[in-house]
Design an enzyme around this catalytic site. Structure first.
Site, short mmCIF file in Angstrom:
data_model
loop_
_atom_site.label_atom_id
_atom_site.label_comp_id
_atom_site.label_asym_id
_atom_site.label_seq_id
_atom_site.Cartn_x
_atom_site.Cartn_y
_atom_site.Cartn_z
CE LYS A 61 -3.19 -2.96 0.11
NZ LYS A 61 -3.81 -3.35 -1.16
N GLY A 112 -9.35 -2.90 5.95
CA GLY A 112 -9.60 -2.29 7.25
C GLY A 112 -8.88 -2.92 8.43
CG LEU A 121 -10.02 11.84 4.66
CD1 LEU A 121 -10.30 11.42 3.22
CD2 LEU A 121 -9.65 13.32 4.71
CG HIS A 150 -13.59 -2.61 6.93
ND1 HIS A 150 -13.41 -1.28 6.56
CD2 HIS A 150 -13.23 -2.67 8.23
CE1 HIS A 150 -12.95 -0.59 7.59
NE2 HIS A 150 -12.84 -1.40 8.62
CE LYS A 165 -16.10 -2.24 -1.70
NZ LYS A 165 -15.30 -2.48 -2.91
CD GLU A 210 -10.87 -0.17 -2.45
OE1 GLU A 210 -11.33 -1.31 -2.55
OE2 GLU A 210 -10.39 0.28 -1.38
CG ASN A 256 -9.32 -3.46 -4.95
OD1 ASN A 256 -8.52 -3.60 -4.03
ND2 ASN A 256 -10.48 -2.86 -4.79
NE ARG A 309 -11.13 -8.12 -5.81
CZ ARG A 309 -10.75 -7.31 -4.84
NH1 ARG A 309 -9.47 -7.22 -4.53
NH2 ARG A 309 -11.62 -6.57 -4.18
CB VAL A 351 -18.12 -8.56 -5.45
CG1 VAL A 351 -19.59 -8.89 -5.19
CG2 VAL A 351 -17.21 -9.63 -4.84
C1 MV4 Z 1 -9.37 5.88 5.81
C2 MV4 Z 1 -10.49 6.43 6.49
C3 MV4 Z 1 -10.42 7.75 6.86
N1 MV4 Z 1 -9.30 8.48 6.62
N2 MV4 Z 1 -8.30 6.65 5.58
C4 MV4 Z 1 -10.97 1.35 5.54
C5 MV4 Z 1 -10.52 0.26 4.63
C6 MV4 Z 1 -9.36 0.78 3.88
N3 MV4 Z 1 -9.42 0.37 2.51
C7 MV4 Z 1 -9.41 2.24 4.02
N4 MV4 Z 1 -10.31 2.53 5.10
C8 MV4 Z 1 -10.44 3.80 5.58
N5 MV4 Z 1 -9.36 4.62 5.37
C9 MV4 Z 1 -8.26 7.93 5.99
N6 MV4 Z 1 -7.16 8.66 5.75
C10 MV4 Z 1 -11.60 5.61 6.70
C11 MV4 Z 1 -11.58 4.28 6.26
C12 MV4 Z 1 -12.78 3.51 6.50
C13 MV4 Z 1 -13.59 3.06 5.45
C14 MV4 Z 1 -13.24 3.25 4.10
C15 MV4 Z 1 -14.05 2.79 3.08
C16 MV4 Z 1 -15.22 2.13 3.38
C17 MV4 Z 1 -15.60 1.91 4.68
C18 MV4 Z 1 -14.79 2.37 5.73
C19 MV4 Z 1 -15.18 2.16 7.05
C20 MV4 Z 1 -14.39 2.59 8.06
C21 MV4 Z 1 -13.19 3.27 7.80
#
Ligand code: MV4
Length: 446
Positions: A116, A165, A203, A235, A237, A275, A289, A291, A294
């Site tokens: 990442k 997550g 955020l 996490h 969907k 994403e 991603n 791939r 879904v």
């Molecule tokens: C974050 C965030 C807030 N600020 N990064 C969760 C999974 C991972 N792919 C990234 N994630 C997050 N990163 C920053 N700088 C909040 C999340 C996050 C989230 C992101 C997408 C969909 C659902 C989520 C649920 C909780 C936290």
């Protein structure tokens, strides 16, 4: 074009890939674990091979079993589907070493995006917006605090080899940094075998917006618009829609242009998804991603592109049959994930499907592998069907979705169907006013 493809997956996605193969005149090989011999994709395939015991580690993740099955059947290409070995660099490499095509990106791009920190650094250099934070791995509490002084609090620590997550920890002030960092490192080590973590400004209320891209071997890169996947639980969907109700045409074109340019510059080939978190009109790259996903059907509905078909054609060396100008996002699509889960606890609800009726009709698509009297085994993902609704606009899509869900009958097990019905009656969802926290915040009172 390939004559024979092995599908190294199971369930609805294996059926989806098999359908694309049939339409392309390609012969199919299904592989399955011991309990999976009566799967729909095994029944529909031209040939099938049992690759091992029920536990995924012994079958769907068993590289040598899958490669043996491929050699035994004279397979020319392997489609890894979703999950399992779909983002496994070693598997992609070994498929190539056995003189077969891996239907996916090059191994170096799988490993780049699997890291990442490397993915973020690469995308930032290519002009993709990212959240401010550490440039690389966080080495000490002092370093984290001094970076947080610039980004501001709260900050979030994430596992370098993570995703989904796991291993994420938030610090609201400098007093919380040491503990958050320690916890994030421990979770990263336990889940991914590496304690490397990086840090970003946190955020508070973003949406999860992802952009679908597709690239051929000849430098053609096209984006297929975005999906809003903010409705998630832990996490996972649950409901996705395209287009997002908060993204304008101008924003779509702008982020699409930035993304296709970057993907082209790294020489990425195949399908992929970038994403983003989206907050106050700004995109922030999270991860890519490598791939098929879904939720790809909603993009297929609004663009008319058969993404899996194109993915196979690209792996076979064919040129993309369309350019960016040919892509118009038309209408609106939603996907409702039907999981075999308890509607309250979301714990898996495997068992026999005593009665089954799928909806159909105008604007309704069902991607599923289940049938009446099929028994869902307890060993794998609980996704059993995707109900996809399409309408000329969002309101019509919601009406189609309500109608489709009202026709759906699955007896004998618990499913997420009723939750979707409630979501489509909720005023926030109807207005499109939701962020990544909405479902967790509202589960109790919907
Ligand atoms: C974050 C965030 C807030 N600020 N990064 C969760 C999974 C991972 N792919 C990234 N994630 C997050 N990163 C920053 N700088 C909040 C999340 C996050 C989230 C992101 C997408 C969909 C659902 C989520 C649920 C909780 C936290």
């Amino acid at each position: 074009m390939f004559k024979k493809i092995l599908i190294a997956n199971r369930g609805d996605i294996a059926v989806r890939i098999l359908r694309a193969c049939k339409e392309l005149g390609i012969s199919t090989v299904a592989v399955h674990s011991e309990c999976d011999s009566n799967l729909m994709n095994v029944r529909l395939a031209d040939e099938s091979v049992c690759i091992g015991p029920n536990r995924s580690i012994d079958s769907y993740l068993n590289i040598s079993s899958i490669l043996s099955a491929a050699e035994l059947t004279g397979t020319e290409a392997i489609h890894p589907g979703v999950g399992f070995l779909s983002e496994n660099e070693k598997f992609a490499r070994m498929v190539a070493e056995h003189n077969m095509k891996f239907i996916g990106p090059r191994p170096e791009h799988i490993s780049m995006m699997g890291d990442k920190i490397a993915a973020k650094r690469t995308m930032k250099k290519l002009g993709i917006p990212v959240v401010t934070g550490s440039e690389g791995e966080i080495q000490s509490v002092e370093e984290a605090i001094s970076i947080a002084e610039i980004t501001g609090y709260p900050v979030i620590f994430k596992a370098s080899s993570g995703g989904g997550g796991k291993g994420m920890k938030i610090a609201n002030n400098s007093g919380e940094v040491a503990n958050a960092l320690k916890m994030a490192k421990a979770e990263a080590k336990a889940n991914f075998g590496s304690n490397s973590v990086y840090m970003e400004r946190y955020l508070a209320h973003p949406k999860h917006i992802e952009v679908q891209i597709i690239a051929d071997n000849y430098g053609n890169v096209v984006h297929l618009g975005e999906r809003d996947c903010s409705i998630q639980r832990n996490h996972q969907k649950l409901l996705e829609e395209s287009p997002s109700s908060v993204i304008s045409n101008d924003e779509r074109n702008k982020i699409g242009e930035i993304v296709t340019k970057a993907v082209g510059e790294i020489g990425y080939i195949g399908v992929g998804t970038l994403e983003f978190l989206y907050e106050n009109g700004e995109f922030f790259f999270m991860e890519m991603n490598t791939r098929i996903q879904v939720e790809h059907p909603i993009t297929e509905m609004v663009t008319g592109v058969d993404i899996v078909r194109e993915q196979i054609k690209i792996a076979a060396g064919e040129k993309l049959s369309f350019s960016q100008e040919d892509i118009k996002v038309t209408g609106h699509a939603m996907e409702f994930r039907i999981n075999a889960e308890d509607p309250k606890t979301f714990t898996p609800s495997p068992g026999n499907i005593d009665e089954l009726h799928f909806p159909g009709g105008n604007g309704v698509r069902v991607d599923s592998h289940i049938y009446r009297n099929y028994t869902i085994p307890p060993y794998y993902d609980s996704l059993i069907a995707k109900i996809i609704a399409y309408g000329k606009d969002r309101a019509e899509c919601i009406a189609k979705g309500r109608r489709a869900l009202s026709e759906l009958v699955i007896d004998g097990i618990s499913t997420t169907t009723d939750l979707h019905k409630k979501l489509l009656e909720n005023s926030d969802i109807i207005k499109g006013e939701y962020d990544i926290h909405w479902l967790m915040d509202n589960l109790e009172n919907i």
